[in-house]
Design a protein around this motif. Structure first.
Motif, short mmCIF file in Angstrom:
data_model
loop_
_atom_site.label_atom_id
_atom_site.label_comp_id
_atom_site.label_asym_id
_atom_site.label_seq_id
_atom_site.Cartn_x
_atom_site.Cartn_y
_atom_site.Cartn_z
N VAL A 1 0.85 -1.19 0.00
CA VAL A 1 0.00 0.00 0.00
C VAL A 1 0.89 1.24 0.00
O VAL A 1 1.86 1.31 0.76
N GLN A 2 0.52 2.17 -0.84
CA GLN A 2 1.24 3.45 -0.88
C GLN A 2 0.25 4.60 -0.84
O GLN A 2 -0.75 4.58 -1.56
N LEU A 3 0.56 5.56 0.01
CA LEU A 3 -0.18 6.81 0.05
C LEU A 3 0.85 7.92 -0.19
O LEU A 3 1.81 8.02 0.57
N ILE A 4 0.63 8.72 -1.20
CA ILE A 4 1.60 9.76 -1.55
C ILE A 4 0.91 11.10 -1.52
O ILE A 4 0.03 11.39 -2.35
N GLU A 5 1.32 11.94 -0.56
CA GLU A 5 0.77 13.28 -0.44
C GLU A 5 1.54 14.25 -1.34
O GLU A 5 2.74 14.07 -1.59
N SER A 6 0.85 15.27 -1.79
CA SER A 6 1.47 16.32 -2.58
C SER A 6 0.69 17.61 -2.38
O SER A 6 -0.42 17.59 -1.84
N GLY A 7 1.30 18.70 -2.83
CA GLY A 7 0.62 19.99 -2.79
C GLY A 7 1.02 20.90 -1.65
O GLY A 7 0.56 22.04 -1.57
N GLY A 8 1.86 20.41 -0.75
CA GLY A 8 2.30 21.25 0.35
C GLY A 8 3.23 22.36 -0.11
O GLY A 8 3.67 22.39 -1.27
N GLY A 9 3.52 23.27 0.79
CA GLY A 9 4.41 24.37 0.47
C GLY A 9 4.19 25.53 1.40
O GLY A 9 3.60 25.39 2.47
N LEU A 10 4.66 26.68 0.96
CA LEU A 10 4.52 27.92 1.73
C LEU A 10 3.30 28.68 1.21
O LEU A 10 3.16 28.89 0.01
N VAL A 11 2.44 29.09 2.13
CA VAL A 11 1.24 29.83 1.74
C VAL A 11 1.06 30.97 2.74
O VAL A 11 1.38 30.84 3.92
N GLN A 12 0.55 32.06 2.24
CA GLN A 12 0.30 33.22 3.10
C GLN A 12 -1.03 33.02 3.83
O GLN A 12 -1.99 32.47 3.26
N ALA A 13 -1.09 33.47 5.05
CA ALA A 13 -2.33 33.40 5.81
C ALA A 13 -3.45 34.08 5.02
O ALA A 13 -3.24 35.17 4.46
N GLY A 14 -4.60 33.43 4.98
CA GLY A 14 -5.72 33.97 4.23
C GLY A 14 -5.77 33.52 2.78
O GLY A 14 -6.75 33.78 2.08
#
Length: 127
Positions: A1-14
Protein backbone atom coordinates in the motif's frame (compact mmCIF):
# COMPACT_ATOMS: atom_id res chain seq x y z
CA UNK A 1 0.00 0.00 0.00
CA UNK A 2 1.24 3.45 -0.88
CA UNK A 3 -0.18 6.81 0.05
CA UNK A 4 1.60 9.76 -1.55
CA UNK A 5 0.77 13.28 -0.44
CA UNK A 6 1.47 16.32 -2.58
CA UNK A 7 0.62 19.99 -2.79
CA UNK A 8 2.30 21.25 0.35
CA UNK A 9 4.41 24.37 0.47
CA UNK A 10 4.52 27.92 1.73
CA UNK A 11 1.24 29.83 1.74
CA UNK A 12 0.30 33.22 3.10
CA UNK A 13 -2.33 33.40 5.81
CA UNK A 14 -5.72 33.97 4.23
CA UNK A 15 -4.71 32.35 0.97
CA UNK A 16 -5.49 28.81 -0.15
CA UNK A 17 -3.73 25.52 -0.71
CA UNK A 18 -4.87 22.16 -1.99
CA UNK A 19 -3.35 18.94 -0.75
CA UNK A 20 -3.75 15.66 -2.59
CA UNK A 21 -3.18 12.07 -1.56
CA UNK A 22 -2.82 9.38 -4.22
CA UNK A 23 -3.46 5.82 -3.05
CA UNK A 24 -2.29 2.57 -4.62
CA UNK A 25 -2.09 -1.06 -3.62
CA UNK A 26 -5.49 -1.13 -1.98
CA UNK A 27 -9.14 -1.16 -2.95
CA UNK A 28 -9.55 2.52 -2.30
CA UNK A 29 -13.34 2.54 -2.09
CA UNK A 30 -13.14 0.15 0.88
CA UNK A 31 -11.14 2.62 2.95
CA UNK A 32 -12.15 5.61 5.00
CA UNK A 33 -9.57 8.37 4.67
CA UNK A 34 -8.29 11.12 6.89
CA UNK A 35 -5.86 14.01 7.13
CA UNK A 36 -3.79 14.71 10.20
CA UNK A 37 -1.27 17.42 11.02
CA UNK A 38 1.86 17.13 13.09
CA UNK A 39 3.94 20.05 14.30
CA UNK A 40 7.53 19.56 15.52
CA UNK A 41 7.61 17.93 18.93
CA UNK A 42 3.84 17.52 19.05
CA UNK A 43 1.38 14.70 18.55
CA UNK A 44 -0.45 14.05 15.32
CA UNK A 45 -3.68 16.07 15.34
CA UNK A 46 -6.90 15.25 13.54
CA UNK A 47 -7.77 17.63 10.70
CA UNK A 48 -10.46 16.01 8.56
CA UNK A 49 -11.89 12.63 7.65
CA UNK A 50 -14.23 11.20 5.05
CA UNK A 51 -16.18 7.97 4.86
CA UNK A 52 -15.39 5.41 2.22
CA UNK A 53 -18.49 6.33 0.25
CA UNK A 54 -17.67 10.03 0.47
CA UNK A 55 -21.03 10.97 1.95
CA UNK A 56 -19.87 11.70 5.49
CA UNK A 57 -17.16 14.06 6.64
CA UNK A 58 -15.87 15.37 9.92
CA UNK A 59 -13.49 18.18 10.76
CA UNK A 60 -11.30 19.22 13.62
CA UNK A 61 -12.71 22.20 15.49
CA UNK A 62 -9.89 24.48 14.43
CA UNK A 63 -10.49 23.96 10.70
CA UNK A 64 -14.28 23.79 10.51
CA UNK A 65 -15.63 26.19 7.92
CA UNK A 66 -12.18 26.66 6.34
CA UNK A 67 -11.02 23.25 5.10
CA UNK A 68 -12.85 20.81 2.86
CA UNK A 69 -12.06 17.13 2.44
CA UNK A 70 -13.23 15.25 -0.65
CA UNK A 71 -12.43 12.02 -2.44
CA UNK A 72 -12.62 10.56 -5.92
CA UNK A 73 -12.92 6.79 -5.74
CA UNK A 74 -12.46 6.49 -9.48
CA UNK A 75 -9.11 8.26 -9.21
CA UNK A 76 -8.05 6.66 -5.90
CA UNK A 77 -7.45 10.09 -4.43
CA UNK A 78 -8.43 12.23 -1.48
CA UNK A 79 -7.90 15.96 -1.30
CA UNK A 80 -7.85 18.63 1.38
CA UNK A 81 -8.77 22.12 0.27
CA UNK A 82 -7.26 24.57 2.74
CA UNK A 83 -8.98 27.94 2.63
CA UNK A 84 -7.97 30.90 4.75
CA UNK A 85 -5.14 29.01 6.41
CA UNK A 86 -3.69 30.37 9.63
CA UNK A 87 -0.13 30.19 10.99
CA UNK A 88 -1.30 27.59 13.52
CA UNK A 89 -2.16 25.29 10.60
CA UNK A 90 1.57 24.90 9.94
CA UNK A 91 2.90 21.37 10.11
CA UNK A 92 3.43 18.15 8.24
CA UNK A 93 0.16 16.88 6.81
CA UNK A 94 -0.33 13.14 6.66
CA UNK A 95 -2.90 11.18 4.73
CA UNK A 96 -4.21 8.04 6.41
CA UNK A 97 -6.30 5.07 5.26
CA UNK A 98 -8.52 2.93 7.42
CA UNK A 99 -10.22 -0.28 6.20
CA UNK A 100 -14.00 0.09 6.40
CA UNK A 101 -15.48 -2.42 3.99
CA UNK A 102 -18.49 -3.01 6.27
CA UNK A 103 -18.65 0.56 7.58
CA UNK A 104 -19.61 2.68 4.59
CA UNK A 105 -20.73 5.69 6.62
CA UNK A 106 -18.02 5.71 9.26
CA UNK A 107 -15.42 8.42 9.66
CA UNK A 108 -12.42 7.99 11.95
CA UNK A 109 -10.94 10.85 13.93
CA UNK A 110 -8.40 8.91 16.02
CA UNK A 111 -4.97 8.48 14.45
CA UNK A 112 -4.62 5.07 16.12
CA UNK A 113 -7.51 3.80 13.99
CA UNK A 114 -5.61 4.22 10.74
CA UNK A 115 -3.77 1.35 9.11
CA UNK A 116 -1.68 3.12 6.51
CA UNK A 117 0.04 6.48 6.32
CA UNK A 118 1.78 8.53 3.69
CA UNK A 119 5.16 10.16 4.14
CA UNK A 120 3.65 13.59 4.75
CA UNK A 121 3.84 16.95 3.05
CA UNK A 122 5.01 20.14 4.75
CA UNK A 123 2.66 23.10 4.94
CA UNK A 124 3.95 26.42 6.22
CA UNK A 125 1.55 29.30 6.69
CA UNK A 126 3.18 32.69 6.92
CA UNK A 127 1.72 35.84 8.42
Amino acid sequence: VQLIESGGGLVQAGGSLRLSCAASGLTFSNYAMGWFRQAPGKERVFVAAISRNGLYTRYGDSVKGRFIISRDNAENAVTLQMNSPKPEDTGVYYCGARGASNLSSYVFTNADAYMYWGQGTQVTVSI
